[in-house]
Design a protein around this motif. Structure first.
Motif, PDB file in Angstrom:
ATOM      1  N   LEU A 171     169.351  -2.094  15.233  1.00 21.74           N
ATOM      2  CA  LEU A 171     168.931  -3.481  15.017  1.00 21.74           C
ATOM      3  C   LEU A 171     167.578  -3.518  14.320  1.00 21.74           C
ATOM      4  N   ASP A 172     166.636  -2.701  14.768  1.00 23.63           N
ATOM      5  CA  ASP A 172     165.311  -2.662  14.148  1.00 23.63           C
ATOM      6  C   ASP A 172     165.409  -2.230  12.690  1.00 23.63           C
ATOM      7  N   PHE A 173     166.212  -1.195  12.420  1.00 22.39           N
ATOM      8  CA  PHE A 173     166.391  -0.726  11.041  1.00 22.39           C
ATOM      9  C   PHE A 173     166.976  -1.824  10.162  1.00 22.39           C
ATOM     10  N   THR A 174     168.013  -2.500  10.660  1.00 21.93           N
ATOM     11  CA  THR A 174     168.702  -3.523   9.869  1.00 21.93           C
ATOM     12  C   THR A 174     167.798  -4.715   9.596  1.00 21.93           C
ATOM     13  N   GLN A 175     167.029  -5.129  10.586  1.00 17.53           N
ATOM     14  CA  GLN A 175     166.104  -6.246  10.373  1.00 17.53           C
ATOM     15  C   GLN A 175     165.024  -5.886   9.360  1.00 17.53           C
ATOM     16  N   ARG A 176     164.526  -4.662   9.398  1.00 20.34           N
ATOM     17  CA  ARG A 176     163.535  -4.217   8.419  1.00 20.34           C
ATOM     18  C   ARG A 176     164.137  -4.164   7.017  1.00 20.34           C
ATOM     19  N   LEU A 177     165.382  -3.720   6.947  1.00 11.09           N
ATOM     20  CA  LEU A 177     166.064  -3.656   5.651  1.00 11.09           C
ATOM     21  C   LEU A 177     166.214  -5.052   5.052  1.00 11.09           C
ATOM     22  N   ILE A 178     166.624  -6.014   5.871  1.00 13.21           N
ATOM     23  CA  ILE A 178     166.757  -7.396   5.390  1.00 13.21           C
ATOM     24  C   ILE A 178     165.412  -7.918   4.889  1.00 13.21           C
ATOM     25  N   ALA A 179     164.361  -7.669   5.660  1.00 12.75           N
ATOM     26  CA  ALA A 179     163.026  -8.141   5.264  1.00 12.75           C
ATOM     27  C   ALA A 179     162.592  -7.509   3.945  1.00 12.75           C
ATOM     28  N   ASP A 180     162.871  -6.214   3.764  1.00  7.77           N
ATOM     29  CA  ASP A 180     162.500  -5.532   2.515  1.00  7.77           C
ATOM     30  C   ASP A 180     163.280  -6.081   1.327  1.00  7.77           C
ATOM     31  N   LEU A 181     164.561  -6.389   1.530  1.00  9.35           N
ATOM     32  CA  LEU A 181     165.373  -6.931   0.440  1.00  9.35           C
ATOM     33  C   LEU A 181     164.949  -8.348   0.086  1.00  9.35           C
ATOM     34  N   GLU A 182     164.706  -9.150   1.099  1.00  9.46           N
ATOM     35  CA  GLU A 182     164.343 -10.551   0.827  1.00  9.46           C
ATOM     36  C   GLU A 182     162.952 -10.659   0.193  1.00  9.46           C
ATOM     37  N   SER A 183     162.046  -9.764   0.549  1.00 13.31           N
ATOM     38  CA  SER A 183     160.682  -9.834   0.001  1.00 13.31           C
ATOM     39  C   SER A 183     160.576  -9.190  -1.375  1.00 13.31           C
ATOM     40  N   GLY A 184     161.588  -8.399  -1.742  1.00  6.88           N
ATOM     41  CA  GLY A 184     161.525  -7.684  -3.009  1.00  6.88           C
ATOM     42  C   GLY A 184     160.871  -6.317  -2.903  1.00  6.88           C
ATOM     43  N   ARG A 185     160.438  -5.927  -1.685  1.00  8.61           N
ATOM     44  CA  ARG A 185     159.872  -4.585  -1.525  1.00  8.61           C
ATOM     45  C   ARG A 185     160.910  -3.518  -1.844  1.00  8.61           C
ATOM     46  N   MET A 186     162.169  -3.854  -1.600  1.00 12.24           N
ATOM     47  CA  MET A 186     163.269  -2.985  -2.003  1.00 12.24           C
ATOM     48  C   MET A 186     164.095  -3.758  -3.022  1.00 12.24           C
ATOM     49  N   PRO A 187     163.878  -3.515  -4.316  1.00  7.77           N
ATOM     50  CA  PRO A 187     164.581  -4.296  -5.342  1.00  7.77           C
ATOM     51  C   PRO A 187     166.084  -4.022  -5.331  1.00  7.77           C
ATOM     52  N   TRP A 188     166.862  -5.052  -5.605  1.00  3.78           N
ATOM     53  CA  TRP A 188     168.301  -4.885  -5.784  1.00  3.78           C
ATOM     54  C   TRP A 188     168.519  -4.217  -7.137  1.00  3.78           C
ATOM     55  N   PRO A 189     169.561  -3.411  -7.302  1.00  6.81           N
ATOM     56  CA  PRO A 189     169.739  -2.655  -8.550  1.00  6.81           C
ATOM     57  C   PRO A 189     169.713  -3.474  -9.828  1.00  6.81           C
ATOM     58  N   ASP A 190     170.199  -4.723  -9.790  1.00  6.90           N
ATOM     59  CA  ASP A 190     170.222  -5.519 -11.025  1.00  6.90           C
ATOM     60  C   ASP A 190     168.950  -6.324 -11.220  1.00  6.90           C
ATOM     61  N   GLU A 191     167.966  -6.110 -10.348  1.00  7.20           N
ATOM     62  CA  GLU A 191     166.687  -6.781 -10.498  1.00  7.20           C
ATOM     63  C   GLU A 191     165.680  -5.841 -11.150  1.00  7.20           C
ATOM     64  N   PRO A 192     164.769  -6.374 -11.950  1.00  6.39           N
ATOM     65  CA  PRO A 192     163.768  -5.504 -12.581  1.00  6.39           C
ATOM     66  C   PRO A 192     162.807  -4.924 -11.547  1.00  6.39           C
ATOM     67  N   GLU A 193     162.429  -3.681 -11.757  1.00  6.31           N
ATOM     68  CA  GLU A 193     161.437  -3.048 -10.895  1.00  6.31           C
ATOM     69  C   GLU A 193     160.087  -3.722 -11.102  1.00  6.31           C
ATOM     70  N   PRO A 194     159.289  -3.847 -10.047  1.00  6.51           N
ATOM     71  CA  PRO A 194     157.930  -4.375 -10.235  1.00  6.51           C
ATOM     72  C   PRO A 194     157.143  -3.471 -11.177  1.00  6.51           C
ATOM     73  N   ARG A 195     156.451  -4.076 -12.130  1.00  9.05           N
ATOM     74  CA  ARG A 195     155.706  -3.281 -13.109  1.00  9.05           C
ATOM     75  C   ARG A 195     154.248  -3.716 -13.143  1.00  9.05           C
ATOM     76  N   LEU A 196     153.393  -2.775 -13.469  1.00 11.57           N
ATOM     77  CA  LEU A 196     151.973  -3.086 -13.635  1.00 11.57           C
ATOM     78  C   LEU A 196     151.773  -3.681 -15.023  1.00 11.57           C
ATOM     79  N   SER A 197     151.000  -4.763 -15.116  1.00  8.94           N
ATOM     80  CA  SER A 197     150.734  -5.351 -16.437  1.00  8.94           C
ATOM     81  C   SER A 197     149.685  -4.531 -17.165  1.00  8.94           C
ATOM     82  N   ILE A 198     149.921  -4.340 -18.430  1.00  4.22           N
ATOM     83  CA  ILE A 198     148.995  -3.569 -19.256  1.00  4.22           C
ATOM     84  C   ILE A 198     148.322  -4.524 -20.234  1.00  4.22           C
TER      85      ILE A 198
END
Length: 208
Positions: A171-198
């Motif tokens: 349960l703890d693992f699954t709740q953390r996974l949901i939080a990471d997906l919803e916050s974008g800390r774990m990007p979905w494959p079709d979403e762009p990776e967070p990038r540093l602006s240059i």
């Protein structure tokens, strides 16, 4: 007759565990297993239990010690454990406790398929799993409350304590996974990776 070539099934181990207490007939075994919620950890069907009893008898791990008849009910065969059965049970219990088994639960397989769903679908199903886990944890804790109220020694219900701990970890693992997906800390494959602006310094680009 020597020990079985194949390891005993979980149901066979559960039957032999019961027969440590006293001889029983298969119907009594089924009733006690259901009362003690053994069917939470072992697949328990009347047909499979009778088949397993017959196999244990054929392997000389148990033996017929009595037959009983009550009124017009069919005659019931009472089985007790043999010395060979005690030895085989003890040897397998030792091996199972000491050696982690290569088990193949479904959830890791499901997690590997998660990226094939859409993000909304994946998160929705994970949230459904959270709800189902909470229901199972609540059921575990009802049993634990019952056995602690009966002052049953903790070692007799350690299997429920383990299952409860395992579900809480999942349960703890699954709740953390949901939080990471919803916050974008774990990007979905079709979403762009967070990038540093240059930021370019236009002065550095000037020549001449």
């Amino acid at each position: 007759m020597g020990a079985p070539k194949q390891p005993l099934t979980p149901l066979a181990m559960a039957i032999l565990e019961l027969l440590h207490e006293r001889p029983m007939h298969p119907y009594e075994m089924t009733q006690i297993m259901r009362y003690r919620r053994v069917d939470y950890r072992v697949k328990l069907r009347p047909g499979s239990l009778y088949h397993t009893v017959e196999r244990l008898d054929g392997q000389a791990l148990i033996e017929v010690v009595d037959t009983q008849r009550q009124g017009r009910r069919p005659e019931r065969t009472v089985y007790g454990m043999t010395e060979l059965g005690r030895d085989v049970f003890a040897a397998q219990a030792q091996a199972m406790i000491a050696t982690p088994a290569d088990e193949y639960p479904e959830f890791p397989v499901a997690l590997s398929a998660l990226s094939e769903l859409t993000k909304d679908e994946g998160i929705a199903q994970l949230k459904m799993r959270v709800m189902n886990l909470k229901v199972k944890i609540a059921a575990d804790e009802v049993i634990i409350k019952q056995v602690t109220g009966d002052e049953l020694p903790p070692l007799y219900w350690i299997d429920y304590a383990y299952s409860n701990h395992q579900r809480k970890s999942e349960l703890d693992f699954t709740q953390r996974l949901i939080a990471d997906l919803e916050s974008g800390r774990m990007p979905w494959p079709d979403e762009p990776e967070p990038r540093l602006s240059i930021v370019k310094d236009e002065n550095n680009d000037k020549t001449g």
